[in-house]
Design a protein around this motif. Structure first.
Motif, PDB file in Angstrom:
ATOM      1  N   UNK A 272       0.811  -1.224   0.000  1.00 56.45           N
ATOM      2  CA  UNK A 272       0.000   0.000   0.000  1.00 56.45           C
ATOM      3  C   UNK A 272       0.844   1.275   0.000  1.00 56.45           C
ATOM      4  N   UNK A 273       2.107   1.169   0.442  1.00 54.05           N
ATOM      5  CA  UNK A 273       2.959   2.358   0.524  1.00 54.05           C
ATOM      6  C   UNK A 273       4.236   2.254  -0.304  1.00 54.05           C
ATOM      7  N   UNK A 274       4.477   1.098  -0.928  1.00 53.65           N
ATOM      8  CA  UNK A 274       5.596   0.988  -1.842  1.00 53.65           C
ATOM      9  C   UNK A 274       6.938   0.819  -1.164  1.00 53.65           C
ATOM     10  N   UNK A 275       8.005   0.975  -1.957  1.00 56.45           N
ATOM     11  CA  UNK A 275       9.371   0.748  -1.507  1.00 56.45           C
ATOM     12  C   UNK A 275       9.859   1.889  -0.619  1.00 56.45           C
ATOM     13  N   UNK A 276      10.857   1.572   0.207  1.00 59.24           N
ATOM     14  CA  UNK A 276      11.452   2.594   1.073  1.00 59.24           C
ATOM     15  C   UNK A 276      12.178   3.649   0.256  1.00 59.24           C
ATOM     16  N   UNK A 277      11.994   4.903   0.626  1.00 67.52           N
ATOM     17  CA  UNK A 277      12.810   5.998   0.080  1.00 67.52           C
ATOM     18  C   UNK A 277      12.904   7.069   1.159  1.00 67.52           C
ATOM     19  N   UNK A 278      14.107   7.594   1.306  1.00 70.40           N
ATOM     20  CA  UNK A 278      14.397   8.559   2.359  1.00 70.40           C
ATOM     21  C   UNK A 278      14.388   9.974   1.810  1.00 70.40           C
ATOM     22  N   UNK A 279      14.014  10.881   2.656  1.00 66.29           N
ATOM     23  CA  UNK A 279      13.872  12.285   2.287  1.00 66.29           C
ATOM     24  C   UNK A 279      15.203  13.028   2.430  1.00 66.29           C
ATOM     25  N   UNK A 280      15.439  13.984   1.582  1.00 69.44           N
ATOM     26  CA  UNK A 280      16.642  14.821   1.640  1.00 69.44           C
ATOM     27  C   UNK A 280      16.756  15.440   3.035  1.00 69.44           C
ATOM     28  N   UNK A 281      17.871  15.228   3.732  1.00 70.41           N
ATOM     29  CA  UNK A 281      18.001  15.736   5.101  1.00 70.41           C
ATOM     30  C   UNK A 281      17.905  17.254   5.192  1.00 70.41           C
ATOM     31  N   UNK A 282      18.308  17.957   4.127  1.00 75.53           N
ATOM     32  CA  UNK A 282      18.226  19.419   4.188  1.00 75.53           C
ATOM     33  C   UNK A 282      16.788  19.893   4.279  1.00 75.53           C
ATOM     34  N   UNK A 283      15.879  19.208   3.585  1.00 75.29           N
ATOM     35  CA  UNK A 283      14.463  19.592   3.682  1.00 75.29           C
ATOM     36  C   UNK A 283      13.911  19.249   5.057  1.00 75.29           C
ATOM     37  N   UNK A 284      14.397  18.153   5.640  1.00 75.31           N
ATOM     38  CA  UNK A 284      13.973  17.801   6.999  1.00 75.31           C
ATOM     39  C   UNK A 284      14.429  18.869   7.981  1.00 75.31           C
ATOM     40  N   UNK A 285      15.688  19.276   7.863  1.00 82.67           N
ATOM     41  CA  UNK A 285      16.218  20.280   8.782  1.00 82.67           C
ATOM     42  C   UNK A 285      15.502  21.611   8.626  1.00 82.67           C
ATOM     43  N   UNK A 286      15.174  21.983   7.402  1.00 79.48           N
ATOM     44  CA  UNK A 286      14.441  23.235   7.179  1.00 79.48           C
ATOM     45  C   UNK A 286      13.086  23.188   7.870  1.00 79.48           C
ATOM     46  N   UNK A 287      12.408  22.030   7.763  1.00 80.40           N
ATOM     47  CA  UNK A 287      11.092  21.899   8.400  1.00 80.40           C
ATOM     48  C   UNK A 287      11.207  21.963   9.920  1.00 80.40           C
ATOM     49  N   UNK A 288      12.196  21.261  10.463  1.00 83.09           N
ATOM     50  CA  UNK A 288      12.379  21.251  11.917  1.00 83.09           C
ATOM     51  C   UNK A 288      12.717  22.651  12.437  1.00 83.09           C
ATOM     52  N   UNK A 289      13.628  23.338  11.768  1.00 77.10           N
ATOM     53  CA  UNK A 289      14.017  24.683  12.215  1.00 77.10           C
ATOM     54  C   UNK A 289      12.838  25.647  12.141  1.00 77.10           C
ATOM     55  N   UNK A 290      12.018  25.507  11.099  1.00 74.46           N
ATOM     56  CA  UNK A 290      10.828  26.350  10.981  1.00 74.46           C
ATOM     57  C   UNK A 290       9.853  26.073  12.125  1.00 74.46           C
ATOM     58  N   UNK A 291       9.666  24.805  12.453  1.00 73.96           N
ATOM     59  CA  UNK A 291       8.778  24.463  13.567  1.00 73.96           C
ATOM     60  C   UNK A 291       9.275  25.061  14.877  1.00 73.96           C
TER      61      UNK A 291
END
Length: 451
Positions: free
Chosen positions: A183-202
């Motif tokens: 239902x969700x397909x193969x594993x793929x990881x997100x670019x860490x820079x986009x993760x960090x941008x989201x966390x810093x914004x939060x």
């Protein structure tokens, strides 16, 4: 492939329309719902908290257990009242159940206008536009690339303190009982820079806790950055930012990750480590890729490095061929680990999963229920014992808001993810306070603030 739908190619049918969304299942689904609201807000849809005001109802669904799907079928039946009241109302089923049961949803429920799988959320504006024109909108294509990395979710939890951050999607583990890879397909990881941008914004917006999400979050890998490195990066945003993660797979719980948690005080002392069974024979049939002893070695490593860590788990009763000895192995594992809490279920066959295709669901329903009740009873006792050990101790708590039962009390969680309630005049959500635990139940610590 990821579909990038350009606004100019889609009629602006969302302008001023009210969007109501219901979410079932895991934390990943809650995070996905926030992504969906963000995508549709770009096309003029406005989020509505009252279903009676809705022009569009979306149900974000779960397929992990049969009970979850049956609840959603029942809910769709209830939506007929709203459709009768407002014939222009659009109803969509999105997420895992949409992926798994596309044809059945279309054939069985004429009120369903849109069906969208977990990798098709960017296409929702077009699907809703098609539905508004009288055609059914359907897209259940899975992707090997889609992570919704650059989309800033619209937070639906109003406490403004805690937020989910999805860091990867999909699953490669192929546990024999589970439908998630389909239902969700193969594993793929997100670019860490986009993760960090989201966390810093939060953090800049006042959030003080983030939970990093993935189907198997500790298998995260993007280039040279693995999950321990990502955890350290997030923790170092600020000592005032608490970091949690879910859900981890025992086979990927490395010593490096344990060391990372131990060395960062703001990475919470709580690890959710699904065992599913205490029997090595059952674990092999489940294709869990570890033995009972491997699991217990990981537990021992956690307790050595992080003595105050709370460990929680998932457990399945009555999987194919499970004997009474296998069941007793699960009970003995629970006693040996001393789980703080657990999610506990009886096995339900999931079409597409390996067990449904190749194994026989041969444990009688009443026997599954008996075994599950024994697991629940034991865990209730373990949770109470675990909480009693906290009576007389002090903990730092992040306040989440007022207690639901008594507005004179505030509530918040310890680093160990235990809910505490306490009188708290003069404090507010987002504040850190130190509390002294006076009493407890199996689910809650009862405390007062230490001035």
């Amino acid at each position: 492939m990821t579909q990038n739908i350009k606004p100019e190619f889609i009629p602006n049918r969302g302008a001023g329309k009210q969007l109501y969304i219901e979410t079932y299942g895991c934390q990943m689904n809650r995070g996905d719902s926030e992504v969906v609201v963000s995508i549709l807000s770009e096309y003029g849809y406005q989020y509505a908290e009252d279903i009676a005001q809705a022009d569009v109802i979306l149900v974000n669904t779960c397929s992990v257990r049969d009970n979850a799907e049956q609840r959603i079928w029942g809910r769709l039946n209830e939506f007929k009242i709203h459709k009768k009241r407002k014939p222009s109302l659009l109803i969509g089923v999105i997420g895992c159940m949409a992926e798994r049961l596309k044809d059945e949803l279309i054939e069985r429920e004429p009120i369903v206008d849109v069906v969208a799988g977990p990798d098709a959320y960017r296409d929702l504006p077009r699907l809703l536009s098609d539905a508004a024109s009288g055609a059914r909108g359907v897209n259940v294509m899975l992707s090997r690339e889609e992570t919704y990395a650059e989309i800033s979710p619209i937070r639906l939890d109003k406490n403004g303190v805690s937020a989910f951050v999805s860091i990867m999607r999909g699953c490669d583990n192929m546990c024999s009982y589970c439908v998630v890879p389909f239902t969700r397909g193969r594993e793929r990881s997100r670019d860490p820079q986009t993760i960090m941008s989201e966390v810093k914004d939060l953090f800049a917006r006042g959030y003080r806790e983030v939970t990093l999400l993935g189907q198997n979050v500790n298998s995260y890998k993007y280039g040279e950055i693995g999950f321990p490195e990502l955890m350290a990066m997030v923790a170092e945003v600020s000592p005032l930012l608490r970091v949690r993660f879910a859900t981890s797979h025992p086979k990927d719980l490395s010593d490096r990750l344990i060391e990372c948690i131990a060395s960062h005080p703001n990475i919470c002392r709580a690890i959710h480590l699904p065992a599913q069974s205490g029997s090595t024979r059952m674990l092999e049939l489940m294709n869990r890729k570890y033995t009972r002893q491997w699991y217990l070695d990981r537990i021992a490593a956690i307790k050595r490095a992080i003595p105050d860590c709370a460990i929680t788990t998932d457990l399945i009763a009555g999987f194919c061929t499970e004997t009474e000895d296998d069941h007793q192995d699960t009970l003995s594992l629970m006693n040996e680990v001393g789980y703080a809490s657990a999610f506990m279920f009886k096995y339900s066959e999931r079409p597409q999963a390996y067990a449904a295709r190749k194994m026989v669901d041969d444990i009688p329903e009443q026997e599954k229920i008996r075994r599950l009740n024994e697991i629940i009873e034991l865990q209730t006792n373990l949770s109470l014992e675990n909480n009693r050990r906290d009576v007389g101790k002090e903990f730092e708590v992040l306040i989440e808001g007022e207690s639901k039962r008594d507005k004179e009390y505030l509530c918040g969680r310890t680093s160990q993810n235990k809910m505490a309630v306490f009188p708290g005049k003069g404090y507010k959500a987002g504040d850190y306070v130190k509390v002294y635990v006076d009493d407890c139940s199996a689910a809650t610590l009862i405390a007062h603030i230490v001035e």
